[in-house]
Design a protein around this motif. Structure first.
Motif, short mmCIF file in Angstrom:
data_model
loop_
_atom_site.label_atom_id
_atom_site.label_comp_id
_atom_site.label_asym_id
_atom_site.label_seq_id
_atom_site.Cartn_x
_atom_site.Cartn_y
_atom_site.Cartn_z
N LEU A 44 -16.00 7.31 1.55
CA LEU A 44 -16.60 6.11 2.14
C LEU A 44 -17.36 5.31 1.11
O LEU A 44 -17.47 4.09 1.22
N GLY A 45 -17.85 5.92 0.08
CA GLY A 45 -18.58 5.21 -0.96
C GLY A 45 -17.70 4.25 -1.73
O GLY A 45 -18.19 3.32 -2.38
N HIS A 46 -16.42 4.44 -1.67
CA HIS A 46 -15.49 3.56 -2.38
C HIS A 46 -15.45 2.16 -1.77
O HIS A 46 -15.17 1.19 -2.47
N VAL A 47 -15.76 2.04 -0.51
CA VAL A 47 -15.70 0.74 0.16
C VAL A 47 -16.65 -0.25 -0.50
O VAL A 47 -16.33 -1.42 -0.68
N GLY A 48 -17.82 0.19 -0.89
CA GLY A 48 -18.79 -0.69 -1.53
C GLY A 48 -18.37 -1.13 -2.92
O GLY A 48 -18.87 -2.13 -3.43
N GLU A 49 -17.48 -0.42 -3.54
CA GLU A 49 -17.04 -0.75 -4.89
C GLU A 49 -15.92 -1.79 -4.91
O GLU A 49 -15.47 -2.19 -5.99
N LEU A 50 -15.47 -2.24 -3.77
CA LEU A 50 -14.34 -3.17 -3.74
C LEU A 50 -14.64 -4.46 -4.49
O LEU A 50 -13.77 -5.04 -5.11
N ALA A 51 -15.88 -4.92 -4.44
CA ALA A 51 -16.22 -6.17 -5.10
C ALA A 51 -16.08 -6.07 -6.61
O ALA A 51 -15.82 -7.06 -7.28
N GLY A 52 -16.23 -4.88 -7.15
CA GLY A 52 -16.14 -4.71 -8.59
C GLY A 52 -14.74 -4.45 -9.09
O GLY A 52 -14.49 -4.41 -10.28
N HIS A 53 -13.79 -4.27 -8.21
CA HIS A 53 -12.43 -3.98 -8.63
C HIS A 53 -11.51 -5.16 -8.38
O HIS A 53 -11.91 -6.18 -7.82
N SER A 54 -10.30 -4.99 -8.75
CA SER A 54 -9.31 -6.06 -8.56
C SER A 54 -8.71 -6.03 -7.16
O SER A 54 -7.70 -6.67 -6.91
N HIS A 55 -9.32 -5.29 -6.23
CA HIS A 55 -8.80 -5.26 -4.86
C HIS A 55 -8.81 -6.65 -4.23
O HIS A 55 -7.97 -6.97 -3.41
N TRP A 56 -9.80 -7.46 -4.59
CA TRP A 56 -9.87 -8.80 -4.02
C TRP A 56 -8.66 -9.63 -4.44
O TRP A 56 -8.19 -10.48 -3.68
N VAL A 57 -8.17 -9.42 -5.64
CA VAL A 57 -6.97 -10.13 -6.10
C VAL A 57 -5.78 -9.72 -5.23
O VAL A 57 -4.98 -10.57 -4.81
N ALA A 58 -5.67 -8.44 -4.93
CA ALA A 58 -4.58 -7.96 -4.08
C ALA A 58 -4.69 -8.51 -2.67
O ALA A 58 -3.68 -8.91 -2.07
N VAL A 59 -5.90 -8.57 -2.14
CA VAL A 59 -6.10 -9.13 -0.80
C VAL A 59 -5.71 -10.61 -0.80
O VAL A 59 -5.03 -11.09 0.11
N GLY A 60 -6.14 -11.34 -1.84
CA GLY A 60 -5.79 -12.75 -1.94
C GLY A 60 -4.29 -12.96 -2.05
O GLY A 60 -3.73 -13.88 -1.45
N ALA A 61 -3.63 -12.11 -2.81
CA ALA A 61 -2.17 -12.20 -2.95
C ALA A 61 -1.48 -11.92 -1.62
O ALA A 61 -0.51 -12.60 -1.27
N ALA A 62 -1.99 -10.95 -0.87
CA ALA A 62 -1.39 -10.63 0.43
C ALA A 62 -1.57 -11.78 1.41
O ALA A 62 -0.64 -12.14 2.15
N VAL A 63 -2.75 -12.38 1.41
CA VAL A 63 -3.00 -13.52 2.31
C VAL A 63 -2.13 -14.70 1.91
O VAL A 63 -1.55 -15.38 2.77
N GLY A 64 -1.99 -14.93 0.61
CA GLY A 64 -1.13 -16.02 0.15
C GLY A 64 0.33 -15.80 0.52
O GLY A 64 1.02 -16.73 0.96
N ALA A 65 0.79 -14.56 0.38
CA ALA A 65 2.17 -14.25 0.74
C ALA A 65 2.39 -14.43 2.24
O ALA A 65 3.44 -14.94 2.66
N ALA A 66 1.41 -14.04 3.05
CA ALA A 66 1.54 -14.21 4.50
C ALA A 66 1.57 -15.69 4.87
O ALA A 66 2.34 -16.11 5.74
N ALA A 67 0.76 -16.49 4.20
CA ALA A 67 0.74 -17.93 4.47
C ALA A 67 2.07 -18.58 4.10
O ALA A 67 2.60 -19.41 4.84
N ILE A 68 2.61 -18.20 2.96
CA ILE A 68 3.90 -18.75 2.53
C ILE A 68 5.01 -18.32 3.49
O ILE A 68 5.86 -19.13 3.87
N ALA A 69 4.99 -17.07 3.92
CA ALA A 69 6.01 -16.59 4.86
C ALA A 69 5.91 -17.33 6.19
O ALA A 69 6.94 -17.71 6.77
#
Length: 76
Positions: free
Chosen positions: A21-46
């Protein structure tokens, strides 16, 4: 025998892949946000491409109805 060996290895690796559960707080420091943004962009394009396809099919159906002499909006 290979299946048993594979099963043992798979079960052994599952514990290492589990994120605590401690990993959830570390999301801001990782590239997970880039992956989330890419997924949202792909969904919008689809969604946009799907809407374009539906609009093209509706326009084609209206054109075919006009050529057949049917009133606009009438469906068989």
């Amino acid at each position: 025998m290979r299946a048993v060996f594979f099963l043992i290895l798979t079960i052994g690796w599952v514990g290492q892949a589990h994120a605590h559960l401690g990993h959830v707080g570390e999301l801001a420091g990782h590239s997970h946000w880039v992956a989330v943004g890419a997924a949202v962009g792909a969904a919008a394009i689809a969604a946009w491409l799907g809407k374009r396809k539906l609009d093209a099919e509706e326009a084609e159906a209206e054109q075919a109805a006009e050529e057949a002499g049917e009133p606009a909006g009438a469906e068989a």
